[in-house]
Write a protein that holds these residues in place. Structure first.
Motif, mmCIF file in Angstrom:
data_model
loop_
_atom_site.group_PDB
_atom_site.id
_atom_site.type_symbol
_atom_site.label_atom_id
_atom_site.label_comp_id
_atom_site.label_asym_id
_atom_site.label_seq_id
_atom_site.Cartn_x
_atom_site.Cartn_y
_atom_site.Cartn_z
ATOM 1 N N ALA A 53 0.818 -1.216 0.000
ATOM 2 C CA ALA A 53 0.000 0.000 0.000
ATOM 3 C C ALA A 53 0.847 1.260 0.000
ATOM 4 O O ALA A 53 0.460 2.292 -0.565
ATOM 5 C CB ALA A 53 -0.930 -0.011 1.211
ATOM 6 N N SER A 54 2.042 1.223 0.636
ATOM 7 C CA SER A 54 2.892 2.414 0.739
ATOM 8 C C SER A 54 3.803 2.590 -0.454
ATOM 9 O O SER A 54 4.477 3.616 -0.582
ATOM 10 C CB SER A 54 3.741 2.343 2.011
ATOM 11 N N GLY A 55 3.892 1.591 -1.322
ATOM 12 C CA GLY A 55 4.782 1.688 -2.483
ATOM 13 C C GLY A 55 4.232 2.653 -3.509
ATOM 14 O O GLY A 55 3.020 2.905 -3.609
ATOM 15 N N GLY A 56 5.094 3.242 -4.267
ATOM 16 C CA GLY A 56 4.669 4.208 -5.269
ATOM 17 C C GLY A 56 4.579 3.596 -6.635
ATOM 18 O O GLY A 56 4.958 2.465 -6.881
ATOM 19 N N GLY A 57 4.065 4.416 -7.568
ATOM 20 C CA GLY A 57 4.032 4.015 -8.966
ATOM 21 C C GLY A 57 2.855 3.148 -9.307
ATOM 22 O O GLY A 57 2.651 2.098 -8.715
ATOM 23 N N GLY A 58 2.001 3.593 -10.229
ATOM 24 C CA GLY A 58 0.897 2.782 -10.702
ATOM 25 C C GLY A 58 -0.257 2.732 -9.719
ATOM 26 O O GLY A 58 -0.179 3.201 -8.578
ATOM 27 N N VAL A 59 -1.358 2.154 -10.200
ATOM 28 C CA VAL A 59 -2.547 1.993 -9.368
ATOM 29 C C VAL A 59 -2.424 0.687 -8.616
ATOM 30 O O VAL A 59 -2.267 -0.373 -9.224
ATOM 31 C CB VAL A 59 -3.817 2.016 -10.233
ATOM 32 N N ARG A 60 -2.501 0.723 -7.349
ATOM 33 C CA ARG A 60 -2.383 -0.477 -6.519
ATOM 34 C C ARG A 60 -3.706 -0.732 -5.804
ATOM 35 O O ARG A 60 -4.314 0.194 -5.245
ATOM 36 C CB ARG A 60 -1.255 -0.338 -5.509
ATOM 37 N N VAL A 61 -4.132 -2.013 -5.779
ATOM 38 C CA VAL A 61 -5.375 -2.405 -5.101
ATOM 39 C C VAL A 61 -5.053 -2.690 -3.641
ATOM 40 O O VAL A 61 -4.224 -3.571 -3.350
ATOM 41 C CB VAL A 61 -6.011 -3.637 -5.766
ATOM 42 N N PRO A 62 -5.642 -1.969 -2.715
ATOM 43 C CA PRO A 62 -5.365 -2.249 -1.293
ATOM 44 C C PRO A 62 -5.966 -3.598 -0.890
ATOM 45 O O PRO A 62 -7.041 -3.984 -1.344
ATOM 46 C CB PRO A 62 -6.032 -1.084 -0.575
ATOM 47 N N TRP A 63 -5.272 -4.313 -0.001
ATOM 48 C CA TRP A 63 -5.809 -5.580 0.476
ATOM 49 C C TRP A 63 -5.540 -5.733 1.962
ATOM 50 O O TRP A 63 -4.576 -5.179 2.497
ATOM 51 C CB TRP A 63 -5.274 -6.770 -0.314
ATOM 52 N N THR A 64 -6.428 -6.442 2.620
ATOM 53 C CA THR A 64 -6.371 -6.613 4.066
ATOM 54 C C THR A 64 -6.294 -8.094 4.399
ATOM 55 O O THR A 64 -6.663 -8.960 3.588
ATOM 56 C CB THR A 64 -7.602 -5.997 4.753
ATOM 57 N N VAL A 65 -5.836 -8.371 5.614
ATOM 58 C CA VAL A 65 -5.702 -9.751 6.099
ATOM 59 C C VAL A 65 -6.505 -9.900 7.378
ATOM 60 O O VAL A 65 -6.281 -9.161 8.350
ATOM 61 C CB VAL A 65 -4.233 -10.115 6.345
ATOM 62 N N GLU A 66 -7.460 -10.844 7.390
ATOM 63 C CA GLU A 66 -8.252 -11.159 8.575
ATOM 64 C C GLU A 66 -7.920 -12.590 9.009
ATOM 65 O O GLU A 66 -7.891 -13.499 8.183
ATOM 66 C CB GLU A 66 -9.751 -11.049 8.284
ATOM 67 N N ALA A 67 -7.683 -12.775 10.311
ATOM 68 C CA ALA A 67 -7.299 -14.099 10.817
ATOM 69 C C ALA A 67 -7.773 -14.261 12.248
ATOM 70 O O ALA A 67 -7.894 -13.272 13.000
ATOM 71 C CB ALA A 67 -5.789 -14.293 10.736
ATOM 72 N N ASP A 68 -8.060 -15.519 12.625
ATOM 73 C CA ASP A 68 -8.438 -15.817 14.005
ATOM 74 C C ASP A 68 -7.237 -15.672 14.914
ATOM 75 O O ASP A 68 -6.075 -15.798 14.497
ATOM 76 C CB ASP A 68 -8.993 -17.240 14.099
ATOM 77 N N ASP A 69 -7.514 -15.433 16.192
ATOM 78 C CA ASP A 69 -6.421 -15.265 17.150
ATOM 79 C C ASP A 69 -5.663 -16.570 17.394
ATOM 80 O O ASP A 69 -4.469 -16.553 17.711
ATOM 81 C CB ASP A 69 -6.970 -14.723 18.484
ATOM 82 N N ASP A 70 -6.366 -17.711 17.286
ATOM 83 C CA ASP A 70 -5.731 -19.006 17.570
ATOM 84 C C ASP A 70 -5.239 -19.697 16.302
ATOM 85 O O ASP A 70 -5.080 -20.910 16.271
ATOM 86 C CB ASP A 70 -6.720 -19.931 18.296
ATOM 87 N N LEU A 71 -4.987 -18.913 15.259
ATOM 88 C CA LEU A 71 -4.598 -19.523 13.992
ATOM 89 C C LEU A 71 -3.223 -20.170 14.072
ATOM 90 O O LEU A 71 -3.010 -21.277 13.568
ATOM 91 C CB LEU A 71 -4.608 -18.460 12.892
#
Length: 753
Positions: free
Chosen positions: A630-648
């Motif tokens: 997300a912080s990188g420059g240049g071009g259009v970047r699609v933001p993505w998130t990570v969801e995970a259980d606490d006991d994974l």
């Protein structure tokens, strides 16, 4: 017990009956006769005269002769006088006998020259009894050799050594000359007593099959020893009063074994029942039950083949010596097997099934005899002819069934024996080449079921292609059987019977289902083996490709850079004294190159396993990657998130790498092809699997899409671990990638437990 000790005991056991038999028979001269026993199987007694039962050697006396007098003096007078002269070999004794002469009996004089006892001739004449005694000794010896320390085998060996002493009573009993001055009756009396003690030893052997409590171990053997005494006492009380002559009373007094036997039989049944009730281990239960079955079989043999036929028809179907050998031999054989613990799991069920079949046969035979009696009472029909016809029918019935089975097998093959076909299919090896094992299975079916055509079509799976094989030629419409295992149809079996034989019908449905089930299991094992082989090939190919990439990167990138670095360092060392400023500038440039090489090494290492996984773990590594993205420059970047259980976490290392690579590849596909405005990654545990889901809001999958390198790579990574991969359209637009990776029993499974 040592081998020498066992051999010594067995030598004594065999020497005892052999020595006794020779001692008793050669104790005095013989006239070559053996008198009839006073206790006959039909319950009648001969007391008015002495009847010759058997003759041995060249004596002029004949079986059936009734001895009236010896040397002009009645036998009763000889016995009353008490001073019978001693007889020697070569003496001539004159007998007065009543001999049957057709319609009339006649009294005649017969002169007999006394000889040494014809042992060889006697043994040949009574070979059945001798053979039974030898068989008993062999059984006792085998049981003792197998378990020399067991009390049951020791007691049975004692019984096997004592029971043959009965031979000196029957068939080699007292001769006519023994009552008038030769051996006397002591060989018969002692032999009967020894046989009675042998019967007691049989009861003790049965009691020793299990470990009885202390009190029972003391008084139960005593009762076993008292039983023959009670039987003998009862015999004396019943028979002595009817014995009007001295010869009859002497015969009653010397008859010990048979009264002891009838007292021992209930004692033996009681001992076996007590031992069975006390049995705890499986071997003890089988052993005692086998003894009970053997005793029941012996009693049934004596009643249904001896007493009952005599009562119904007046004659037994077997000779009494053969019948006695069967009635005593079956229980003794069962006791020997039980004492030796010899294959009880196999013998006991077979004996039980055999007795059940014999009981059914007896019931059918009894019903037939009752019907014959009823017909005889209602009409004038020969009972003997009907009984003979019924017995012939019973004897021919098994032969007819056997012939019917043979003819059906010749006509239909093994269609009437599905178990045999399935058993042969189970012996095939699914590890061999698929075409070979399927052809072998089809050839077996064609041979056993008389098929003209047989084929197997195996369907394709996600990791295996379809294949088929066949033999023969189809001339019609083959019967089709689905090869289903666990609810999944793996293929199809097609079979067709020879033109000249009956086609498969509804009655053959069970056979076809059994064959289809077994062939399906064979196909499943074969497919699993094939997929395993392909998986191994992919693993080897992936390993070699990884090695090739590393070699290429090291040879073409890092290697030349390090070589250049080394040469320029040498140049810098030469410039230190000549041009320090130029040397310093060169070293500075070399420092930058070294940092670039270090970065290249890190890139290579990351290609093997991302370092972030070891430093941060899967969830944090993916989130760190998303933040950098997300912080990188240049071009259009699609933001993505990570969801995970606490006991994974923690997770197995292989699962971490596969999940990381799949997520990164899926996100890269979203960046390049989806035109989405956001992307979500979900990681969760479900059961024993790690669920990975990457969903975007882009344009979705094209209808005519073909799997590219990215999708194929993700699928292969999932299936290498035994997982699953799916890429489909997302509800509401976009694409969703769903992956399941099994956690197995590795460190990653600990969190689940």
């Amino acid at each position: 017990m040592s081998r020498t000790g066992r051999l010594l005991v067995l030598a004594v056991a065999w020497a005892l009956p052999a020595g006794w038999l020779l001692l008793a028979l050669t104790a005095g001269p013989s006239d070559g006769t053996s008198l009839a026993s006073s206790l006959l199987p039909d319950g009648t007694r001969r007391v008015e005269s002495l009847t010759v039962a058997r003759t041995f050697g060249s004596t002029p006396l004949l079986p059936g002769d009734e001895v009236q007098a010896v040397d002009g003096r009645a036998v009763e007078d000889w016995l009353a006088g008490g001073g019978a002269p001693g007889r020697e070999v070569g003496d001539v004794v004159r007998y007065e006998v009543r001999r049957s002469g057709g319609a009339l009996d006649r009294i005649q004089q017969v002169e007999v020259t006394l000889v040494d006892y014809p042992v060889a001739a006697a043994l040949r004449s009574g070979w059945r009894a001798v053979l039974a005694a030898l068989a008993l000794l062999v059984a006792g010896s085998a049981a003792f050799w197998a378990r020399p320390r067991a009390g049951s085998t020791r007691a049975f060996l004692v019984a096997a050594a004592l029971l043959p002493a009965m031979l000196t009573s029957t068939p080699f009993g007292v001769g006519a000359v023994d009552l008038v001055g030769s051996r006397g009756v002591w060989p018969e009396a002692v032999g009967e007593v020894m046989a009675a003690l042998g019967l007691v030893a049989v009861v003790v052997a049965v009691l020793a099959l299990v470990r009885l409590p202390g009190p029972q171990r003391r008084w139960v053997p005593v009762l076993a020893l008292v039983a023959p005494l009670v039987g003998y006492a009862a015999w004396l009380g019943l028979a002595l009063d009817d014995a009007a002559s001295r010869a009859a009373r002497l015969d009653v007094l010397t008859t010990v074994a048979v009264p002891a036997l009838w007292a021992i039989v209930p004692a033996l049944v009681g001992a076996a029942a007590l031992a069975h009730a006390r049995a705890e281990q499986r071997e003890e239960v089988l052993a005692t039950r086998l003894v009970l079955l053997g005793v029941g079989a012996g009693l049934g043999t004596w009643v249904f083949l001896g007493q009952l036929p005599v009562w119904l028809t007046g004659a037994a179907p077997l000779q009494w010596d053969v019948l006695g050998a069967l009635a005593l031999g079956v229980p003794l054989a069962c006791v020997a097997v039980a004492a030796a613990r010899f294959h009880l799991d196999e013998i006991e069920p077979r004996v039980r099934r055999g007795l059940v079949q014999a009981l059914v046969l007896v019931v059918v035979g009894a019903a037939f005899v009752a019907l014959v009696r009823a017909v005889d009472a209602a009409a004038d029909i020969s009972v003997g002819s009907m009984l003979t016809g019924g017995l012939l029918a019973l004897l021919l019935l098994p032969a007819a069934v056997a012939v019917q089975r043979l003819v059906r097998r010749l006509v239909y093959g093994d269609r009437v024996f599905p178990d045999r076909v399935v058993s042969d299919l189970r012996r095939l090896d699914p590890v061999t080449a698929p075409e070979d094992v399927l052809r072998e299975a089809l050839e077996l079916l064609a041979r056993r079921l008389h098929l003209s055509f047989a084929a197997v079509d195996v369907f394709a799976t996600g990791t295996s292609e379809s294949f088929a094989t066949s033999i023969g030629t189809s001339y019609g419409t083959p019967s089709t059987i689905d090869l289903a295992v666990g609810g999944t149809t793996l293929g199809r079996l097609r079979v067709e019977v020879d033109v000249g034989r009956d086609p498969f019908g509804p009655a053959d449905r069970r056979l076809l289902e059994d064959v289809g089930s077994q062939v399906g299991a064979l196909v499943q094992a074969m497919t699993a083996n094939r997929e395993l082989q392909m998986s191994r090939q992919r693993l080897v190919a992936a390993r070699e490709e990884e090695r090739r990439r590393l070699r290429r990167d090291l040879h073409d990138g890092l290697g030349p850079s390090l070589a250049t670095l080394a040469m320029r360092l040498e140049a810098a060392s030469d410039l230190i004294h000549e041009d320090p400023a130029e040397a310093a500038d060169l070293v500075a440039r070399l420092s930058d190159q070294a940092r670039e090489d270090i970065a290249e090494v890190r890139r290579l290492v990351e290609g093997l396993r991302p370092p972030a996984l070891d430093q941060l773990g899967l969830v944090s590594a993916l989130r760190h990657r998303a933040a950098e993205h997300a912080s990188g420059g240049g071009g259009v970047r699609v933001p993505w998130t990570v969801e995970a259980d606490d006991d994974l976490e923690p997770l197995p290392a292989a699962v971490e790498v596969a999940a990381y690579r799949i997520v990164v590849e899926a996100v890269n596909n979203v960046q390049r092809h989806s035109a989405a405005d956001r992307c979500a990654v979900v990681l969760a545990r479900e059961g024993g699997d790690l669920r990975v889901e990457v969903a975007d809001t882009g344009s979705g999958l094209a209808p005519d899409r073909r799997a590219g390198v990215g999708l194929s790579s993700m699928r292969e990574r999932a299936e290498e671990l035994g997982g699953s991969f799916e890429a489909s359209a997302r509800l509401g637009g976009g694409t969703v990638v769903r992956v399941r990776l099994p956690l197995g029993d590795g460190p990653g499974a600990a969190g689940e437990r």
